[in-house]
Each structure stands twice: as C-alpha cells, then as structure tokens.
Write an enzyme that holds these catalytic residues in place. Structure first.
Site, PDB file in Angstrom:
ATOM      1  N   CYS A   2       0.864  -0.909  -0.313  1.00 31.46           N
ATOM      2  CA  CYS A   2       0.167  -0.061   0.023  1.00 31.46           C
ATOM      3  C   CYS A   2       0.680   1.252   0.278  1.00 31.46           C
ATOM      4  CB  CYS A   2      -0.725   0.105   1.015  1.00 31.46           C
ATOM      5  SG  CYS A   2      -1.844  -1.197   1.021  1.00 31.46           S
ATOM      6  N   ARG A  27       5.016  -0.049  -6.062  1.00 32.25           N
ATOM      7  CA  ARG A  27       5.437  -0.503  -4.415  1.00 32.25           C
ATOM      8  C   ARG A  27       4.442  -2.244  -4.738  1.00 32.25           C
ATOM      9  NH1 ARG A  27       6.019   2.527  -0.017  1.00 32.25           N
ATOM     10  NH2 ARG A  27       5.612   1.355   1.039  1.00 32.25           N
ATOM     11  N   TRP A  74      -2.303  -2.651  -1.482  1.00 30.50           N
ATOM     12  CA  TRP A  74      -2.139  -3.921  -1.957  1.00 30.50           C
ATOM     13  C   TRP A  74      -2.949  -5.318  -1.047  1.00 30.50           C
ATOM     14  CZ3 TRP A  74       0.142  -8.275   0.945  1.00 30.50           C
ATOM     15  CH2 TRP A  74       0.793  -8.934  -0.031  1.00 30.50           C
ATOM     16  N   ASN A  98      -1.998   1.735   5.963  1.00 29.94           N
ATOM     17  CA  ASN A  98      -0.909   0.672   4.883  1.00 29.94           C
ATOM     18  C   ASN A  98      -0.381   0.098   6.348  1.00 29.94           C
ATOM     19  OD1 ASN A  98       1.103  -0.747   4.328  1.00 29.94           O
ATOM     20  ND2 ASN A  98       2.896   1.241   3.716  1.00 29.94           N
ATOM     21  N   GLY A  99      -0.603  -1.157   5.846  1.00 32.43           N
ATOM     22  CA  GLY A  99      -0.047  -2.163   7.477  1.00 32.43           C
ATOM     23  C   GLY A  99      -1.341  -2.919   7.246  1.00 32.43           C
ATOM     24  N   GLU A 482      17.662 -18.143  -6.916  1.00 32.11           N
ATOM     25  CA  GLU A 482      16.951 -16.920  -7.679  1.00 32.11           C
ATOM     26  C   GLU A 482      16.898 -16.870  -8.635  1.00 32.11           C
ATOM     27  OE1 GLU A 482      16.035 -13.934  -6.289  1.00 32.11           O
ATOM     28  OE2 GLU A 482      16.440 -12.886  -8.159  1.00 32.11           O
ATOM     29  N   LYS A 486      12.939 -15.334  -9.753  1.00 33.56           N
ATOM     30  CA  LYS A 486      12.660 -14.794 -10.931  1.00 33.56           C
ATOM     31  C   LYS A 486      11.498 -15.457 -11.606  1.00 33.56           C
ATOM     32  CE  LYS A 486      13.379 -11.275  -9.077  1.00 33.56           C
ATOM     33  NZ  LYS A 486      15.019 -11.423  -8.157  1.00 33.56           N
ATOM     34  N   GLU A 489       7.638 -15.443 -10.439  1.00 31.33           N
ATOM     35  CA  GLU A 489       7.383 -13.754  -9.799  1.00 31.33           C
ATOM     36  C   GLU A 489       6.526 -13.238 -11.259  1.00 31.33           C
ATOM     37  OE1 GLU A 489       9.717 -10.905  -7.041  1.00 31.33           O
ATOM     38  OE2 GLU A 489      11.289 -12.106  -8.245  1.00 31.33           O
ATOM     39  N   HIS A 505      17.247 -37.174  -3.790  1.00 33.05           N
ATOM     40  CA  HIS A 505      16.540 -37.282  -3.163  1.00 33.05           C
ATOM     41  C   HIS A 505      14.785 -36.712  -2.339  1.00 33.05           C
ATOM     42  CE1 HIS A 505      20.330 -38.233  -0.526  1.00 33.05           C
ATOM     43  NE2 HIS A 505      20.412 -37.209  -0.609  1.00 33.05           N
ATOM     44  N   LYS A 604       6.324  -4.279  -3.926  1.00 29.77           N
ATOM     45  CA  LYS A 604       7.423  -4.138  -3.872  1.00 29.77           C
ATOM     46  C   LYS A 604       8.436  -3.850  -2.506  1.00 29.77           C
ATOM     47  CE  LYS A 604      11.875  -3.125  -6.284  1.00 29.77           C
ATOM     48  NZ  LYS A 604      12.221  -4.196  -6.523  1.00 29.77           N
TER      49      LYS A 604
HETATM   50  C1  G6P Z   1       9.457  -8.830  -1.798  1.00 32.14           C
HETATM   51  C2  G6P Z   1       9.996  -8.191  -3.319  1.00 32.14           C
HETATM   52  C3  G6P Z   1      11.137  -8.747  -3.566  1.00 32.14           C
HETATM   53  C4  G6P Z   1      12.467  -8.256  -2.409  1.00 32.14           C
HETATM   54  C5  G6P Z   1      11.767  -9.112  -0.884  1.00 32.14           C
HETATM   55  C6  G6P Z   1      12.577  -8.087   0.175  1.00 32.14           C
HETATM   56  O1  G6P Z   1       9.180  -9.413  -1.718  1.00 32.14           O
HETATM   57  O2  G6P Z   1       8.781  -7.956  -4.830  1.00 32.14           O
HETATM   58  O3  G6P Z   1      11.937  -8.362  -4.368  1.00 32.14           O
HETATM   59  O4  G6P Z   1      13.633  -9.444  -2.437  1.00 32.14           O
HETATM   60  O5  G6P Z   1      10.357  -8.048  -0.642  1.00 32.14           O
HETATM   61  O6  G6P Z   1      12.671  -6.995  -0.202  1.00 32.14           O
HETATM   62  P1  G6P Z   1      13.749  -5.829   1.063  1.00 32.14           P
HETATM   63  O7  G6P Z   1      13.070  -4.440   0.210  1.00 32.14           O
HETATM   64  O8  G6P Z   1      13.596  -6.522   1.673  1.00 32.14           O
HETATM   65  O9  G6P Z   1      15.299  -5.744  -0.132  1.00 32.14           O
END
Ligand code: G6P
Length: 609
Positions: A2, A27, A74, A98-99, A482, A486, A489, A505, A604
């Site tokens: 948010c 965000r 959000w 927000n929160g 990672e 990606k 996501e 395993h 974000k």
């Molecule tokens: C969210 C974002 C990710 C990020 C994670 C941690 O899930 O979508 O891209 O890696 O938060 O965020 P930070 O700002 O703490 O790196």
C-alpha cells in the site's frame, strides 16, 4: 505494498494526489482511491485495478478541494474490490492506511455492538469508525486519533482528514514508513507519503516520523508528537529523490532498464568499497572488529535472502568467519540464541521490509552490533543500524529485484575480502587478485548482455513449460534459487531450485521429457559433481539448459541449450550468473504477456508481516 499520500495545498490537489500515487505504483497494488474536502464536503473516488481506472473516474466526476488523501491498496483483508479500496470513511472522517491492524476483529465486534455498520471487509474501516466515535463523544480530532491509536495493535502508517476541517490532516506511524514533505514560499503546502519518491515532484524537504510518532499538519507546517504525546522535532533533510530518474528510458519495462543498468551500478557500488589505485578494499568507515567477532547473523527476505546465502558462502570461505543466514519472517519467532559480542547484518533493497525490521529490533535487544546493506539510505533499516553499507543501485522500480541483488552481492564480496584481511586469512596478494576479479565484473556483465537475443530465444521454450527446475551447487545454489524465484514472480510458471546434490532425494521423481532443467554450473571445483547430477537428469529425459563457461562437450550428456558464460574467478561467478537467470525470467514473462514490472499479487516493499 500500500502507498499513502496526503496534500494540503494552495491549489486543487486531486491531480497531484494521482501523480504522487503513480510514483508509488512500483510498490505493487490492486486498487486505488483519493478523497478530498471541498466546500465543507468530503468526497471520494475509488477504482479497482490500475490507476488509469481511477483517472478515468476522475475525468467523469472530478474532485475539487485543497486538501486530500490518496492510496494504492495491496489487498490484505478483503478482496481487491472498489468497496474495499481506500480511502475509507465514517461520518466525515476519511482514512488511508498501510499495514495491518491485528486486533481489528475485536474492535469491529465492539463497534458493531455500538451500531456502526461496516461496508467493507478491511481492517482499516475500524480506524475510521473509532475516530468518528471519538469525535461524536466530543473529542477533538487530535484526541480522537490519539485515543484510536492507543487501541490499535499491529504495524501501520495512516493519514486522516476530517469533514469541516479543510486545513487539518493527521498522520501516524507504527512500523510502516511515513514521510512528511514541507513546501516552500513559491509552492506553499504540506505533504505526507509512504516515501520521499512520492513527494519528489512537490518538495525535497522531507522529515520522517519515527516509530510511534503522530503528526498534525496544516497548510503551513506540522507538529510532531511521540507516543507519549510529547511534542518532538524530527530533522528535515534534503531528499535526493528529486534527482533520481524514475523513467524507463528506451526500455519497454523498468526491469529491463534495471538489468541493463547493472554494469554501471555495480561499478558505482564497487568504487564505494574499493580503492582502485591500490586495488585494495576500503572499509575504513566501518567500525567493527571482525577479528574478534564470534559470528555474523544475516537476515533478509526474498531476493535479499538469496544474496545473504551467497554472502554466507563468500564470507565463510574467503573471510573465515562463521555466518548464519535466516529468513526474517522465521528468524525472530524461533527466538534464536545470539552470540555474545556478535553482529547481525540485514540485507534489504527497500530498507522497509516489516519482517527484516522486526528482526533487527530483536537483534538490537540481544545486544548485537547492527549492520545493514540497504539501497534506500533514508529507510527505517538504515536509520536503525549502527553501520550502513549502502548499495548504490539507484531507485529500483521493477517489483522483481535485479540490480539491487547484484549490488548486494558486490557489497558482500567486498566485505568478505575485508573480513578475510581482518582475520588474517587473506594476504595482500590474494586481496589484489580478488579485487581485480571484482573490478572486471561490470565489463563481463556488459559482454553478457550482448548475448540477450540468444537468451530470448531460449526463453520461448520455457514459456511452454508448466514447471521448471533449477539446479546449482555452492554459490550457484542460491543463484538457482534466485532464478526460480524470478521466473515464478513474473511469468507465473512454477519453478523450483534444488542444490544439485539433493536432486536424488526427491525432485528427480519429477523429471520427464517435459521438464526443462536449468543447470547453473560454472567450471569451478564443484563442476564435475554438478555434471554427474546433470547426467542423472539427462538419463531421465529432462531438457537441460546449461549455464556455464565450460564447453558444451564437458557436460557429457545431451543438452538442449547452453548460455555460454565468460570466464571469471569463481569468487565473482555468482554476480555474473545472476544475469542469465534474470534475462531468462524476463523474456519468458514478456513472451507470455504478463505485467513484468508489477506482477500480480506482489509488492515491491513489503511493510506487513
Ligand atoms: C518483496 C519484493 C522482492 C524483495 C523482497 C525483500 O517480496 O517483491 O523483490 O526481494 O520483498 O525486499 P527488500 O526491500 O527487503 O529487499
């Protein structure tokens, strides 16, 4: 997650509110709305989906008024519908939030008993009703908000306006970030927002509320109070957000722009930690004796957690220091034992991730020295840290982190050298060798980026897959993690990563001729072992995409495709290997037509638990 904005201006605020919300789009959100007060009346417009739907509504039914609040939501409590979109109202009180209000159910039941009718499924609506009930009981707006805050549990930031008060806005922060912008004589007005980027078009004079603060604003200034309601001063500083370019340039998506920025931002980050003339690392600004440090505890979320995992390999192998790495959302709840005299390192792009911030507070209470690697220097995590190691990646707008990740790896690699030196396991010759390998990284990434077309072709086949498996060993294991993250996501294809040795395993049961298996296998000391695992995949018909600097024949089995990596020192291999996994995910998502920069359901900056 948010986004909040609020403006008390000298001209109509509606379009400025929407502009500020656009700057918070990155965000992640699924509905948006604004409310203003004009001629004594509170009015609002809200819409499900992207901001353009709200803009269309505002075209048909414009909002006037010199005071207003806005929100990108959000969804946490309740579906992303127009009804659940903020601002929420109750009897002339309007709130954006927000929160999460953790005790909202109890509060809701009590309010319903008092006759309040709830329109939404949100936790936020209780705030509006609580403030309204205070006003009805004869409290001033300040008293009503203060009393409401005392009843709320959870982490949040909020902004409130009141019908009949066109020169009054109240904001509060508990956990979630909250910035106040101060207008000047040329452009009088006061602003609030979730971050300085939202306020950048209006002002660069910004103060941040601290945890527990609440603020009462009018058009010319703000009074800030701490949680005991004692008036306090919070420093007004000059935000750099105005100078930061936040457009896509010639790129189709922010994510692609940010992938291409990596050679530059890694160079910039390197020059902060490396003296290029002497080819030595320079951490003279860091006040921590690594020689006597018993242990380093690393905590982070998402991509930053994977950076932490790479950091563990680098710091243990090259720095000779034991490292624990944890996911922030698990870390504090298992009540970890912390070494006496230890240090805790938090890695975060935004510096606002709620779980990371809460873990930081846990470690502070356990007398750990607090270090952070953050990209936003004005963030909560940066401000709560004893020592900040900045990444100089510039604003990262694409939800899927790319350049922030490789800059985090850059800082961790330089730090590993510094730690190794301090602990006497890296001599001068080795230091120079490792520094040279790091300095080569930006050039090698630029070279790799010229292979983009080839990676785009490979991604066409990935877009047909239902599931994708990623394998790697050593530092390539977190890179595999990672890569899978990606892909999930932004393309919504199910992907999983395994340490290559763990394949037998369990995940080997999944392999058949429909399963693409991406093997991240630099030609290092673990290469032959990874090759054996790759052969196990090939024997079962899995379609191997081989990411390696080794010649294809070295795979010793049938591979469908190879992304040929440049040769480099194994110390910096993860920095380079991050690039093809980013590009594979990007082009797969583009091919599938998903919303690359703002993938569904993702945020974000995750400011809730
Ligand atoms: C969210 C974002 C990710 C990020 C994670 C941690 O899930 O979508 O891209 O890696 O938060 O965020 P930070 O700002 O703490 O790196």
């Amino acid at each position: 997650m948010c986004g909040i904005v609020g403006i008390i201006g000298s001209s109509p605020v509606a379009s400025n509110l929407v502009d500020a919300l656009k700057r918070l789009e990155y965000r992640g959100y699924d509905s948006a709305g604004i409310a203003t007060i004009h001629d004594g009346h509170l009015m609002r417009r809200r819409a499900k989906g992207k901001l353009r739907f709200l803009e269309n509504k505002l075209k048909d039914e414009p909002l006037e008024g010199l005071i207003g609040i806005g929100h990108t939501r959000w969804a946490t409590h309740g579906k992303p519908t127009e009804v659940n979109a903020h601002p929420h109202v109750s009897e002339g009180v309007s709130v954006v939030h927000n929160g999460i209000i953790e005790n909202f159910k109890t509060l809701r039941v009590a309010l319903e008993k008092d006759g309040y009718v709830f329109e939404t499924e949100t936790d936020t609506e209780v705030i509006a009703h609580l403030i309204a009930s205070g006003l009805k009981a004869g409290q001033s707006p300040e008293d009503a908000v203060f009393f409401t805050l005392s009843q709320l549990e959870g982490a949040f930031a909020l902004a409130v306006i009141f019908e009949g008060h066109e020169d009054l806005m109240i904001g509060a922060r508990r956990g979630s970030p909250f910035a106040i912008g101060y207008g000047d004589e040329d452009e009088p007005g006061m602003y609030v927002g979730s971050d300085a980027i939202a306020l950048a078009p209006f002002t660069n004079r910004v103060a941040y509320l601290e945890d527990g603060d609440f603020v009462v604003l009018n058009g010319t200034g703000a009074k800030i109070y701490d949680q005991d309601r004692v008036e306090v001063q919070r420093k007004i500083s000059t935000s750099m957000a105005q100078t930061l370019v936040v457009d896509k340039g010639n790129h189709r998506h922010f994510m692609m722009k940010e992938i291409h920025e990596q050679p530059d931002v890694i160079s910039r980050t390197l020059s902060h930690y490396i003296d290029l003339a002497s080819e030595r690392v320079d951490f003279s600004a860091l006040d921590l004796d690594f020689k006597s440090l018993p242990r380093l505890t690393v905590t982070a979320c998402g991509t930053a957690f994977y950076a932490g995992l790479v950091g563990k390999y680098l710091i243990e192998k090259w720095g000779g220091l034991p490292v624990d790495v944890d996911i922030a959302s698990e870390f504090r709840y298992r009540e970890p034992l912390m070494a006496e005299g230890g240090a805790a390192l938090f890695i975060s792009q935004s510096g606002e991730t709620a779980d990371s911030l809460a873990s930081l507070k846990y470690c502070k209470a356990k007398n750990q020295k607090i270090l952070s690697i953050v990209n936003v220097s004005e963030s909560s995590i940066a401000r709560e840290s004893d020592e900040v190691l900045p990444t100089l990646a510039g604003p990262e707008i694409g939800v899927a982190s790319t350049k922030a990740f490789t800059c985090q790896l850059t800082v961790l690699a330089a730090l590993a050298i510094h730690i190794g030196k301090s602990r006497g396991v890296i001599d001068e010759a080795l230091e120079v060798k490792l520094v040279r390998s790091l300095v080569e990284v930006p050039r090698l990434i630029s070279e790799l980026l010229t292979e983009e077309k080839r990676i785009e072709e490979i991604s066409h086949s990935l877009s047909q897959a239902r599931d994708v498996l990623y394998l790697g060993r050593g530092t390539s294991f977190p890179i595999a993690l990672e890569g899978a993250l990606k892909l999930k996501e932004i393309s919504y294809i199910h992907a999983e990563a395994y340490a290559a040795g763990e394949l037998k395993h369990g995940p080997i049961a999944l392999i058949d001729e429909n399963m693409p298996v991406i093997v991240v296998a630099p030609e290092d000391e673990l290469f032959d072992k990874t090759v054996s695992n790759m052969q196990e995949v090939a024997a079962r018909g899995g379609k191997i995409i081989f990411i390696s600097d080794a010649e294809a024949e070295r795979a010793g089995c049938e591979i469908v495709d190879q992304i040929k990596m440049p040769k480099c020192h194994p110390f910096v291999a993860p920095l380079l290997l991050a690039i093809p996994v980013q590009l594979l995910a990007y082009y797969t998502a583009v091919h599938m037509g998903t919303d690359v920069d703002q993938p569904r359901n993702l945020a974000k900056s995750v400011t809730v638990e």
